[in-house]
Every structure is written in structure tokens, then in C-alpha cells.
Design a protein around this motif. Structure first.
Motif, PDB file in Angstrom:
ATOM      1  N   LEU A 463       0.865  -1.187  -0.012  1.00  0.00           N
ATOM      2  CA  LEU A 463      -0.020  -0.029  -0.123  1.00  0.00           C
ATOM      3  C   LEU A 463       0.671   1.069   0.014  1.00  0.00           C
ATOM      4  O   LEU A 463       2.085   1.315   0.486  1.00  0.00           O
ATOM      5  CB  LEU A 463      -0.878   0.066   1.160  1.00  0.00           C
ATOM      6  CG  LEU A 463      -1.905  -1.146   1.326  1.00  0.00           C
ATOM      7  CD1 LEU A 463      -1.250  -2.315   2.203  1.00  0.00           C
ATOM      8  CD2 LEU A 463      -3.275  -0.562   2.227  1.00  0.00           C
ATOM      9  N   PRO A 464       0.393   2.235  -0.602  1.00  0.00           N
ATOM     10  CA  PRO A 464       1.117   3.524  -0.288  1.00  0.00           C
ATOM     11  C   PRO A 464       1.087   3.883   0.986  1.00  0.00           C
ATOM     12  O   PRO A 464       0.292   3.878   1.699  1.00  0.00           O
ATOM     13  CB  PRO A 464       0.470   4.615  -1.507  1.00  0.00           C
ATOM     14  CG  PRO A 464      -0.406   3.699  -2.217  1.00  0.00           C
ATOM     15  CD  PRO A 464      -0.799   2.471  -1.481  1.00  0.00           C
ATOM     16  N   LEU A 473      -2.381  -1.797  -3.570  1.00  0.00           N
ATOM     17  CA  LEU A 473      -2.246  -1.740  -4.972  1.00  0.00           C
ATOM     18  C   LEU A 473      -2.364  -2.974  -5.682  1.00  0.00           C
ATOM     19  O   LEU A 473      -2.113  -4.148  -5.376  1.00  0.00           O
ATOM     20  CB  LEU A 473      -0.662  -1.221  -4.891  1.00  0.00           C
ATOM     21  CG  LEU A 473      -0.506   0.073  -4.443  1.00  0.00           C
ATOM     22  CD1 LEU A 473       1.199   0.412  -4.420  1.00  0.00           C
ATOM     23  CD2 LEU A 473      -1.226   1.219  -4.975  1.00  0.00           C
ATOM     24  N   ARG A 474      -2.950  -2.664  -6.891  1.00  0.00           N
ATOM     25  CA  ARG A 474      -3.041  -3.794  -7.896  1.00  0.00           C
ATOM     26  C   ARG A 474      -2.031  -3.749  -8.898  1.00  0.00           C
ATOM     27  O   ARG A 474      -1.595  -2.731  -9.552  1.00  0.00           O
ATOM     28  CB  ARG A 474      -4.381  -3.758  -8.696  1.00  0.00           C
ATOM     29  CG  ARG A 474      -5.694  -3.791  -7.367  1.00  0.00           C
ATOM     30  CD  ARG A 474      -6.898  -3.601  -8.348  1.00  0.00           C
ATOM     31  NE  ARG A 474      -7.149  -2.380  -9.077  1.00  0.00           N
ATOM     32  CZ  ARG A 474      -7.438  -1.300  -8.602  1.00  0.00           C
ATOM     33  NH1 ARG A 474      -7.839  -0.974  -7.326  1.00  0.00           N
ATOM     34  NH2 ARG A 474      -7.541  -0.374  -9.392  1.00  0.00           N
ATOM     35  N   PRO A 475      -1.680  -4.948  -9.514  1.00  0.00           N
ATOM     36  CA  PRO A 475      -0.683  -5.151 -10.484  1.00  0.00           C
ATOM     37  C   PRO A 475      -1.136  -4.615 -11.862  1.00  0.00           C
ATOM     38  O   PRO A 475      -2.287  -4.685 -11.956  1.00  0.00           O
ATOM     39  CB  PRO A 475      -0.506  -6.557 -10.785  1.00  0.00           C
ATOM     40  CG  PRO A 475      -0.911  -7.280  -9.224  1.00  0.00           C
ATOM     41  CD  PRO A 475      -1.971  -6.318  -8.659  1.00  0.00           C
ATOM     42  N   PRO A 491       9.100   6.812  -3.810  1.00  0.00           N
ATOM     43  CA  PRO A 491       7.782   6.540  -3.187  1.00  0.00           C
ATOM     44  C   PRO A 491       8.212   5.626  -2.041  1.00  0.00           C
ATOM     45  O   PRO A 491       9.005   4.690  -2.013  1.00  0.00           O
ATOM     46  CB  PRO A 491       7.021   5.619  -4.486  1.00  0.00           C
ATOM     47  CG  PRO A 491       8.334   5.202  -5.257  1.00  0.00           C
ATOM     48  CD  PRO A 491       9.417   6.303  -5.086  1.00  0.00           C
ATOM     49  N   SER A 492       7.205   5.707  -0.989  1.00  0.00           N
ATOM     50  CA  SER A 492       7.300   4.915  -0.019  1.00  0.00           C
ATOM     51  C   SER A 492       5.909   4.256   0.448  1.00  0.00           C
ATOM     52  O   SER A 492       4.932   4.372  -0.004  1.00  0.00           O
ATOM     53  CB  SER A 492       7.478   5.845   1.409  1.00  0.00           C
ATOM     54  OG  SER A 492       8.787   6.528   1.298  1.00  0.00           O
ATOM     55  N   VAL A 493       6.022   3.024   0.851  1.00  0.00           N
ATOM     56  CA  VAL A 493       5.241   2.019   0.911  1.00  0.00           C
ATOM     57  C   VAL A 493       4.917   1.098   2.320  1.00  0.00           C
ATOM     58  O   VAL A 493       6.073   1.283   2.942  1.00  0.00           O
ATOM     59  CB  VAL A 493       4.899   0.912  -0.284  1.00  0.00           C
ATOM     60  CG1 VAL A 493       5.025   1.500  -1.550  1.00  0.00           C
ATOM     61  CG2 VAL A 493       6.148  -0.119   0.039  1.00  0.00           C
TER      62      VAL A 493
END
Length: 651
Positions: A463-464, A473-475, A491-493
Motif C-alpha cells: 500500500l502507498p 495496490l493492484r498489478p 515512493p514509500s510503501v
């Protein structure tokens, strides 16, 4: 003290019913006598037995005995039906029969006066479980795998008589709960024969060539004979799974064409409880549902784990028992042939084992140009260019050597690593190290346990960070989760691991990168309870930076993979650590080196102790059942600014 309520039914004489002496059997009375003796030896002072023989064993008498005798079993007791006689099958005709019998045939025990359909028998036995006792059915007759005997050349079955129709009400066929509440040990599969033959003595059985004469051998049902002997040897605290392992192997050693059946076989269920009540005995309880079993089969020692159970390794794969390791020599559909390594199991014995090392399949290598010889390695095999072996290879390296440089190329011609110098023996060894390391990295990323019962029980969610309480999140269409830089900000998740299964499972998350490094720092390995969530980095943000060698500029990207490995016991995580390939030195780093024997060691020696955070203590029976899955991530620097609402969202 727990009581074993046993109903023992043996029928030799069927000539009155079928008006032919050819219908008679010879070993059924001896079967039930031996069964009673074995039960009393295994559970002395606890057996309350009722016996029905020959003409007394009518269908009504058997049903009444189940209701009056087996229904006495209460909490901690065992209700056991042991039937030895004929079985039969007939065409299903009613809508209810056709619904429940996909073979189009109904099975039944043949009592002294006619059939007792398996569905009626199953309903009666399930009813016996309402008092809290354990209910077991041992059925030594043909077609018994349907939940319900053949001497040499003649079946222990009879065809149905014309007037036989199952008087079965809908209540016996369909109910709100169709899950079985009793355990079945059957002599044969549905549609298959069960055999009786002469036996030589208490530990031996003659084959079909045996002849009768002075000192005539006794006639016995093969299944009953082997089962009674196994019960005497293993005792009351053995589980049905352990007992069945010896029986299955023993029957197959003695005759061909007869395959016993255990049902249901779900790990941790009826099959993993002591057959005759009481506490679990031969193994620590936490390992009992997890372990596969080593037994002596007709071709030697074997483990009840094969391709259908997801075993993907070939010869060299290892299992470990309390007494030592066994090495796989041949993987069959339902079992694997093995050789004990440095120890000698007692003939006929059964031992719990678990997968401890997996033989990785080798990569195919095509040599071109000035390449002379492929370095020797169990992880590599040379194939000819343009051959079927090259076309069918899962992992392929093309080695092109020109002007003293070796290029390691993919199938499409793109390089795995920068060119390697190849001017002498040291360079050749470095090339071999590169290839084995690349193979090991790919095998970790693509690790699979096949049709594992644990598949799908645990999943990885990404997830973000700014939406970490939202949806995962989806591929995208390429199967990758895409994450995007915002300007120069990576970006961080948050990464979480969710156990949707019914019991605690041990999980490790292996993070792999496109520099061919691997490690388990995100989630080093721990148990996650049912319905619970584990968090990578203990819930901290995972920052998806580009490596220093790749400047943050439009079009730059990096790929990562997260391989989740789930098991019933702790794994040795050391094989999942691999330093990235260093183009400057043309070497792997010092974190870990790829294996030289082609084995992915899932469990270390019994003496192995914990080493740091990434290596849990090895147990003799770890890891039991296991499963693996991988998701791909791609971090990109977009060629233009991306709006906040689109950050990292796959299509």
C-alpha cells in the motif's frame, strides 16, 4: 479410562444368499479374530467388543449393533467398526444417487442377507460421533474406498442381485452438513478389488503361487492382516496417518493392484489423532500434522510426498527424520523413493520426516563463439543451440566468448551482467560462480511448492505509505505493481502479510532486486496467527529508492520482487541471502555465496543454533508443509509529473 467400543463383523458364508458356494470366502472369520487380538494387545483392558459372524451378520443386525453398541462411545472413547466380507456396487439410478455418485455406481457392504449401502452406513457412523467419541471404520472388502475381497483370481465382491435396491431415504444422502464425522481405513479404492490369500505365519505372507498342503497356511484378508500387525507394533497412541503409512506400504509390498485408502486426510484432522483414543504419542504434537512419513514400500524406502504434493526437486532432495536424513532418488506422482543417509531404519518401521533440502533444477547453458567447456556444476547443464532442450528450458543462459570476454545473455540477447574477462582458470571459475549465482537467484524468485495445501492462505499486500489504511495496490497488465517518483522523492510503501488461514503459520519475506541480490531484512521470519497481519520493518515505511548507480532522471527504473515463503515450522533463511553481483569486481559480495551442491537447504542440521536475526533454530521436522509466491514491483521516474491521485496505482 477411555473405552474402545468395537463392532467386529466377519462373513465367510454367502452361499445361502447367492445359492452358490463360489460366493463363500475363507479368511473373514480369521480377520476379525485377529483384529480383536490386535485391539486388546494395543489397548489392554479398554476393549469392549461385540462380534457378528456369518449368518448373524444381517444388514439389520449390523445397523442395530452400530446403534446399540457403538453409540455408547462418549468423550475420549473410540467407536470402531471392523468389517471383513464381500463388497458390491450397482448402477446409480435415483436423482439423489446420481448427484452423489460421480462414478455412476453405488457401493455397499454385503451382509449375510443383502446390502448395507455406504451412504446409510456413513450416516450411522456419523451419528455415533454425536456422543463425543472418535469413530473409525475399517472395511476389508472390495470397493471399500467408497466409504464402505478377492482370493487369488476371484473377487472378494459379488454382483448385486436383481431385487437389491438401496432403501435409502433422502436423510441418508443429503443433509445440511456433508463433512464426514468419522475416519475411514479402507482396503481398496472405489472400483478396485481387495484380496485374501494364504499367510505363512505371523510376519510373512505367501504370494499367489502359494499352494496348500501339509501345514496348510491360513487364509487372510491382506488389508486386515497387515493392519492388525501394524497396530500391534505401533500401539494405541499411534495416529491413523502413521498407522496407515505402514499399512499402505505393507499391502503394496505383498500384492499388486490393491491400494488402501485413508479418508479424510486433512492435516490436523481425524487422521492426525490417536486411533484408539488418548494422548498423541510418537511425535511432539506440534509436528504431527506437518510431517510427511517415511516407510518401507515394495521398492525400498519411500516418503509419502511426490509431484502431486508439490515436490518440485529431483534426486538429491532431502528429508530429515529424528534418526537422520534420507536422500530422494526418484520422485513419483504420489511418493518419492529415498535412501537413508548414514543410518538404517528398522525394517517395516514408520518415521515422521519433513523436507529439509530441495534440489534446484539446473539452468540450460548454450555455448557460442570461443567458449570451450561449461564449468562443472549441478546447477548447470549444457544444451545445443537450436535443440528442443534449449527451446523447452525454463532458465537459459547464452554464453558468447569473443576477444577474451564472456557475455552472459538472456534468450532475447540482452545481458544479465556486464562482460566478464575470460583469459585463464581464475576467470573461468569466476564465470562459473556468476552462472551458479544467477541460477540460485532465479530459483529463489521462482520458488514453488506446487499444489501445496498452504497455497493462498497468506498473501502480501503493498500500500502507498500515505494511504496505508486503504486498499492494496493492484498489478498492472504486465503483472507488476508500479510505483512512481514524485520529482526527486522516492515512493514509500507499507508492506503487510495477512494470514487468512485457520492456524498460525511461519512466514519469511525475501526481497530480491535486479542487481541479483536477495535478503530477508523486510520480514526475517516469524509466526503469524490466523486472521492476523505481520508488518514489514515492524510497520515502518519501506522507501523504494533507485540504487546509487542509477541517477534519478526521467525514464530510470528499478525492479524488485517479494517472494513470500509460508511454512508450518521455522525455515533456515540463510539460503535466501545473496549479495548483489558487483560489476566492478565481477564477484558476489561477502553476505552469502550461492550453493555449490545445487541444494536449497530449508532446514539445517539438528545441531544448528540460531545465528542472528535471520536464522531461526533448526528443528528435526521443520518446515513441514510449505508454499511460496512472488509479486513484482517496478519503481519508475516518470518522464512527466504525475498527479497525486495516480501515484503508484496499477491498472
Amino acid at each position: 479410562m477411555a473405552t474402545v467400543y468395537a463392532l467386529l463383523v466377519g462373513i465367510n458364508e454367502y452361499r445361502t444368499t447367492f445359492r452358490s458356494r463360489l460366493a463363500d470366502l475363507r479368511g473373514c472369520l480369521a480377520d476379525v479374530a485377529d483384529a480383536r487380538s490386535a485391539l486388546e494387545a494395543a489397548a489392554p483392558g479398554r476393549v469392549d467388543a461385540l462380534t457378528l459372524l456369518n449368518g448373524a451378520a444381517t444388514a439389520r443386525a449390523v445397523q442395530e449393533a452400530i446403534l446399540g453398541h457403538l453409540y455408547r462411545a462418549g468423550e475420549g472413547d473410540t467407536a470402531l467398526l471392523w468389517f471383513s466380507g464381500h463388497g458390491t456396487q450397482y448402477a446409480a439410478s435415483t436423482p439423489q444417487e446420481l448427484l452423489l455418485e460421480p462414478t455412476g455406481r453405488c457401493q455397499a457392504l454385503v451382509c449375510a442377507d443383502g446390502p448395507l449401502p455406504d451412504k446409510r452406513l456413513g450416516a450411522l457412523l456419523d451419528g455415533a460421533a454425536t456422543g463425543g467419541g472418535r469413530v473409525v471404520a475399517v472395511l476389508d472388502c472390495c470397493f471399500s474406498g467408497g466409504a464402505t475381497r478377492e482370493p487369488w483370481q476371484a473377487p472378494r465382491m459379488v454382483p448385486p442381485l436383481p431385487h437389491w435396491r438401496a432403501a435409502v431415504g433422502s436423510r441418508d444422502l443429503i443433509g445440511p452438513d456433508t463433512a464426514p464425522r468419522h475416519l475411514l481405513l479402507a482396503a481398496s479404492r472405489i472400483g478396485a478389488p481387495a484380496l485374501e490369500c494364504p499367510v505363512d505365519g505371523p510376519d510373512g505372507m505367501a504370494g499367489p503361487h502359494a499352494v496348500e498342503g501339509p501345514g496348510e497356511p491360513h487364509i487372510r484378508g491382506v488389508f486386515s492382516y497387515v493392519l492388525a500387525g501394524a497396530l500391534r507394533r505401533q500401539g494405541p497412541r499411534t495416529t491413523a496417518r502413521e498407522l496407515f503409512a505402514e499399512v499402505d506400504a505393507g499391502v503394496r509390498r505383498l500384492v499388486s493392484g490393491q491400494q488402501p485408502v485413508l479418508f479424510p486426510v486433512d492435516p490436523g484432522g481425524f487422521a492426525d489423532r490417536p486411533l484408539l483414543g488418548g494422548a498423541t504419542g510418537n511425535l511432539p504434537r506440534e509436528h504431527r500434522p506437518d510431517a510427511h512419513l517415511l516407510r518401507e514400500g515394495p521398492e525400498g524406502w519411500e516418503v509419502d510426498c511426490g509431484r502431486v504434493h508439490g515436490l518440485t526437486g529431483g534426486p538429491g532432495t532431502e528429508f530429515r527424520a529424528a534418526g537422520g536424513a534420507v536422500r530422494v532418488t526418484d520422485v513419483r506422482a504420489d511418493r518419492s523413493l529415498v535412501l537413508p543417509d548414514g543410518w538404517a531404519p528398522e525394517p517395516g518401521s514408520v518415521h515422521a520426516v519433513a523436507l529439509s533440502a530441495l534440489a534446484l533444477p539446473p539452468a540450460a547453458v548454450v555455448l557460442a563463439g570461443d567458449a570451450a567447456e561449461l564449468p562443472a556444476s549441478p546447477l548447470l547443464r549444457e544444451v545445443a543451440a537450436g535443440s528442443p532442450e534449449e527451446a523447452g528450458a525454463g532458465l537459459l543462459f547464452r554464453i558468447e566468448v569473443r576477444n577474451g570476454l564472456a557475455r552472459v545473455l538472456r534468450r532475447d540477447g540482452s545481458p544479465y551482467v556486464p562482460p566478464l574477462p575470460l583469459a585463464g582458470p581464475a576467470d573461468a571459475r569466476r564465470l562459473a560462480d556468476c552462472l551458479t549465482g544467477l541460477t540460485h537467484w532465479h530459483r529463489i524468485r521462482d520458488l514453488s511448492a506446487g499444489m501445496s495445501p498452504l497455497s493462498g492462505h497468506v498473501r502480501v499486500e503493498v500500500l502507498p505509505w500515505e494511504h496505508r489504511d486503504g486498499e492494496p495496490l493492484r498489478p498492472d497488465a504486465q503483472g507488476e505493481i508500479v510505483l512512481a517518483y514524485q520529482g526527486e522523492h522516492a515512493p514509500s510503501v507499507t508492506v503487510r502479510i495477512r494470514n487468512t488461514g485457520p492456524r498460525p503459520l511461519w512466514c519469511v519475506l525475501v526481497n530480491l532486486n535486479d542487481r541479483f541480490g536477495a535478503g530477508s531484512t523486510l520480514f526475517p521470519g516469524r509466526f503469524i496467527g490466523p486472521g492476523m497481519i505481520g508488518h514489514a520493518l515492524d510497520g515502518q515505511a519501506v522507501h523504494m529508492f533507485l540504487p546509487r548507480s542509477r541517477p534519478v532522471r526521467p525514464g530510470a527504473s528499478v525492479r524488485d520482487w517479494l517472494t513470500l515463503i509460508v511454512a508450518e515450522g521455522e525455515l533456515n533463511t540463510r539460503p535466501f541471502h545473496l549479495s548483489p553481483w558487483d560489476p566492478a569486481t565481477n564477484r558476489w559480495g561477502i553476505l552469502a555465496s550461492p550453493p555449490t551442491d545445487g541444494l536449497l537447504r530449508l532446514a539445517g542440521p539438528a545441531s544448528t543454533q540460531a545465528v542472528g536475526r535471520d536464522m531461526g533454530p533448526a528443528r528435526p521436522f521443520a518446515p513441514g508443509q510449505w508454499a511460496a509466491s512472488t509479486i513484482a514491483l517496478r519503481t519508475v521516474v516518470p518522464p512527466f509529473p504525475i498527479g497525486e491521485g495516480l501515484t503508484g496505482r496499477g491498472a
